[in-house]
Write a protein that holds these residues in place. Structure first.
Motif, short mmCIF file in Angstrom:
data_model
loop_
_atom_site.label_atom_id
_atom_site.label_comp_id
_atom_site.label_asym_id
_atom_site.label_seq_id
_atom_site.Cartn_x
_atom_site.Cartn_y
_atom_site.Cartn_z
N ASP A 61 0.83 -1.20 0.00
CA ASP A 61 0.00 0.00 0.00
C ASP A 61 0.87 1.25 0.00
O ASP A 61 0.59 2.22 -0.71
CB ASP A 61 -0.93 -0.01 1.21
CG ASP A 61 -1.90 1.14 1.20
OD1 ASP A 61 -2.47 1.43 0.12
OD2 ASP A 61 -2.12 1.76 2.27
N ARG A 62 1.93 1.23 0.78
CA ARG A 62 2.83 2.38 0.84
C ARG A 62 3.51 2.60 -0.52
O ARG A 62 3.61 3.72 -1.00
CB ARG A 62 3.90 2.18 1.92
CG ARG A 62 4.84 3.38 1.99
CD ARG A 62 5.78 3.33 3.18
NE ARG A 62 5.00 3.44 4.40
CZ ARG A 62 5.01 2.53 5.37
NH1 ARG A 62 5.76 1.46 5.28
NH2 ARG A 62 4.28 2.70 6.46
N THR A 63 3.93 1.53 -1.16
CA THR A 63 4.57 1.63 -2.47
C THR A 63 3.60 2.22 -3.49
O THR A 63 3.96 3.10 -4.27
CB THR A 63 5.06 0.25 -2.95
OG1 THR A 63 6.01 -0.23 -2.01
CG2 THR A 63 5.70 0.32 -4.31
N ASP A 64 2.36 1.74 -3.48
CA ASP A 64 1.35 2.27 -4.40
C ASP A 64 1.11 3.76 -4.16
O ASP A 64 1.00 4.53 -5.10
CB ASP A 64 0.03 1.50 -4.25
CG ASP A 64 0.12 0.07 -4.73
OD1 ASP A 64 1.09 -0.26 -5.45
OD2 ASP A 64 -0.77 -0.72 -4.36
N THR A 65 1.06 4.16 -2.90
CA THR A 65 0.84 5.57 -2.56
C THR A 65 2.01 6.43 -3.04
O THR A 65 1.80 7.49 -3.62
CB THR A 65 0.65 5.73 -1.04
OG1 THR A 65 -0.45 4.93 -0.63
CG2 THR A 65 0.40 7.17 -0.67
N GLU A 67 4.11 5.77 -5.45
CA GLU A 67 4.08 5.83 -6.91
C GLU A 67 3.01 6.78 -7.42
O GLU A 67 3.22 7.51 -8.39
CB GLU A 67 3.88 4.43 -7.49
CG GLU A 67 5.10 3.54 -7.32
CD GLU A 67 4.85 2.10 -7.74
OE1 GLU A 67 3.71 1.76 -8.10
OE2 GLU A 67 5.82 1.33 -7.70
N ASP A 68 1.85 6.81 -6.76
CA ASP A 68 0.78 7.75 -7.14
C ASP A 68 1.23 9.20 -6.95
O ASP A 68 0.98 10.05 -7.79
CB ASP A 68 -0.49 7.49 -6.32
CG ASP A 68 -1.19 6.20 -6.70
OD1 ASP A 68 -0.90 5.66 -7.80
OD2 ASP A 68 -2.02 5.73 -5.90
N ILE A 69 1.91 9.48 -5.86
CA ILE A 69 2.41 10.83 -5.60
C ILE A 69 3.45 11.21 -6.64
O ILE A 69 3.45 12.34 -7.15
CB ILE A 69 2.99 10.93 -4.15
CG1 ILE A 69 1.86 10.81 -3.14
CG2 ILE A 69 3.77 12.22 -3.97
CD1 ILE A 69 2.33 10.65 -1.70
N ARG A 71 3.67 10.19 -9.69
CA ARG A 71 3.01 10.46 -10.96
C ARG A 71 2.39 11.86 -11.00
O ARG A 71 2.38 12.51 -12.03
CB ARG A 71 1.91 9.42 -11.21
CG ARG A 71 2.44 8.11 -11.70
CD ARG A 71 1.30 7.18 -12.13
NE ARG A 71 1.75 5.83 -11.95
CZ ARG A 71 1.37 5.00 -10.97
NH1 ARG A 71 0.47 5.38 -10.11
NH2 ARG A 71 1.87 3.81 -10.87
N LYS A 72 1.89 12.32 -9.86
CA LYS A 72 1.28 13.65 -9.79
C LYS A 72 2.33 14.75 -9.90
O LYS A 72 2.05 15.82 -10.40
CB LYS A 72 0.50 13.81 -8.49
CG LYS A 72 -0.75 12.95 -8.46
CD LYS A 72 -1.46 13.08 -7.14
CE LYS A 72 -2.65 12.13 -7.09
NZ LYS A 72 -3.31 12.16 -5.79
#
Length: 74
Positions: A61-65, A67-69, A71-72
């Motif tokens: 979950d931390r990795t996904d978060t 990576e989302d940041i 990308r932004k």
């Protein structure tokens, strides 16, 4: 019956490995994507359950978060 015993043994073995994570420094935990707080959250599972599975979910979950940041930002 054999499957239940196998699952309990695996959970016990992984719980032993989990406790070894507590002996690591904060820097070592950070190297593998965990924090000491993650250990406190993951240990709050019933004895027959595997805390390392909870840690895997926390780290993913931390990795996904992160990576989302990232990308932004770009």
């Amino acid at each position: 019956m054999v499957n239940t015993i196998s699952n309990v043994y695996r959970a016990w073995k992984n719980r032993r490995a989990f406790y070894r994570l507590g002996e690591m420094s904060d820097a070592e935990l950070a190297d593998i994507g965990l924090t000491r707080a993650d250990l406190h959250v993951a240990i709050d599972v019933p004895f027959g359950r595997d805390p390392t599975e909870r840690l895997r979910l926390i780290a993913a979950d931390r990795t996904d978060t992160i990576e989302d940041i990232a990308r932004k930002v770009t």
